[in-house]
Design an enzyme around this catalytic site. Structure first.
Site, PDB file in Angstrom:
ATOM      1  N   GLU A 273       3.568   9.492   8.013  1.00  0.00           N
ATOM      2  CA  GLU A 273       2.305   9.622   7.281  1.00  0.00           C
ATOM      3  C   GLU A 273       1.552  10.775   7.910  1.00  0.00           C
ATOM      4  OE1 GLU A 273       1.872   8.084   4.607  1.00  0.00           O
ATOM      5  OE2 GLU A 273       3.325   6.458   4.785  1.00  0.00           O
TER       6      GLU A 273
ATOM      7  N   HIS B  68       0.731   2.839   1.848  1.00  0.00           N
ATOM      8  CA  HIS B  68       1.882   3.581   2.359  1.00  0.00           C
ATOM      9  C   HIS B  68       1.843   3.482   3.880  1.00  0.00           C
ATOM     10  CE1 HIS B  68       3.563   5.764  -1.166  1.00  0.00           C
ATOM     11  NE2 HIS B  68       2.386   5.455  -1.668  1.00  0.00           N
TER      12      HIS B  68
ATOM     13  N   ASP C 118       7.713   1.671   4.889  1.00  0.00           N
ATOM     14  CA  ASP C 118       8.487   2.542   4.002  1.00  0.00           C
ATOM     15  C   ASP C 118       9.878   2.818   4.566  1.00  0.00           C
ATOM     16  OD1 ASP C 118       6.389   2.556   2.292  1.00  0.00           O
ATOM     17  OD2 ASP C 118       5.925   4.687   2.456  1.00  0.00           O
TER      18      ASP C 118
ATOM     19  N   GLU D 125      -8.991  11.183   0.068  1.00  0.00           N
ATOM     20  CA  GLU D 125      -7.888  10.890  -0.853  1.00  0.00           C
ATOM     21  C   GLU D 125      -6.625  10.478  -0.092  1.00  0.00           C
ATOM     22  OE1 GLU D 125      -8.259  15.499  -0.693  1.00  0.00           O
ATOM     23  OE2 GLU D 125      -9.569  13.729  -0.668  1.00  0.00           O
TER      24      GLU D 125
ATOM     25  N   ASP E 110      10.131   7.678   8.390  1.00  0.00           N
ATOM     26  CA  ASP E 110       9.091   8.134   7.468  1.00  0.00           C
ATOM     27  C   ASP E 110       7.894   8.580   8.300  1.00  0.00           C
ATOM     28  OD1 ASP E 110       7.936   8.512   4.823  1.00  0.00           O
ATOM     29  OD2 ASP E 110       6.634   6.833   5.308  1.00  0.00           O
TER      30      ASP E 110
END
Length: 228
Positions: free
Chosen positions: A9, A150, A155, A52, A7
């Site tokens: 980010e 997250h 994850d 955000e 995964d």
């Protein structure tokens, strides 16, 4: 079969418009079961991270400022992946970012054929149902307690459990398919003899009565085949 569940980010959604990878998390699985080997790196993206995005990942430019850049971890990442299939949730997204970073670092991108998409697998198996990672964890009763934000490595571990379930769950993990030609004989460790043999629990009279009873059954009696 060796596969890498991974995964990423990132700072945003668009790798070709300046967004960068901020975290990589990889979990090695063999026949869909995690081996315990992992690769994890926080990465300095050399750019601002929108508020955000920070709300989702917890990453800020300040916390990543002293972390290595992607090109500094790229060779370790490539070595960890090796020639394994790369499994991701919404794989086209992660593939786009990984290949963008590899290209920026002057390294060869991975071909599309190296990637497997668990989101596509979930949509095919459960048409019309939510296919995001949270929804699949709830469907398969996989705990989300470790997921306050997250995180790429967290994850990846959650996805490893989801991937196993999408392929048949724990029963599939115990399947012997693909082991043709291997010796699957069950072997038990030899047991040492008792220090003293067990004595019969029946009395001589009881054994004599039993022998007379069996003799009445004739030559076809089952006991005779076993020397009784």
């Amino acid at each position: 079969m060796r596969e890498i569940i991974f995964d990423t980010e990132t700072t945003g959604l668009y790798p070709l418009e300046g967004d960068r990878v901020t975290e990589l998390g990889c979990v090695e699985v063999f026949n869909m079961i995690p081996t315990g080997r992992e690769f994890h790196a926080l990465i300095n993206p050399d750019r601002d991270i929108p508020a955000e995005v920070t709300a989702i990942t917890g990453h800020t430019r300040e916390m990543l400022r002293d972390k290595p850049r992607f090109e500094e971890v790229a060779k370790d990442f490539i070595a960890f992946v090796g020639d394994a299939v790369m499994v991701a949730h919404n794989a086209p997204f992660d593939r786009g970012f990984i290949n963008m970073e590899l290209t920026r670092a002057g390294l060869d991108p991975y071909p599309d054929s190296r990637f497997k998409d668990t989101a596509a697998m979930a949509r095919e198996r459960f048409p019309g149902s939510p296919a995001n990672l949270d929804a699949l964890c709830k469907r398969f009763d996989i705990s989300l307690e470790s997921r306050t934000k997250h995180g790429a490595l967290i994850d990846a571990y959650l996805l490893a459990e989801v991937y196993l379930e999408l392929n048949g769950g724990r029963t599939r993990a115990l399947d012997f398919a693909g082991l043709e030609g291997t010796d699957r004989t069950v072997r038990y460790a030899p047991r040492p003899p008792r220090p003293a043999p067990l004595q019969p629990s029946s009395t001589p009279e009881e054994r004599a009565l039993h022998a007379a009873f069996v003799a009445e059954m004739g030559e076809a009696r089952v006991w005779k085949r076993f020397g009784v």
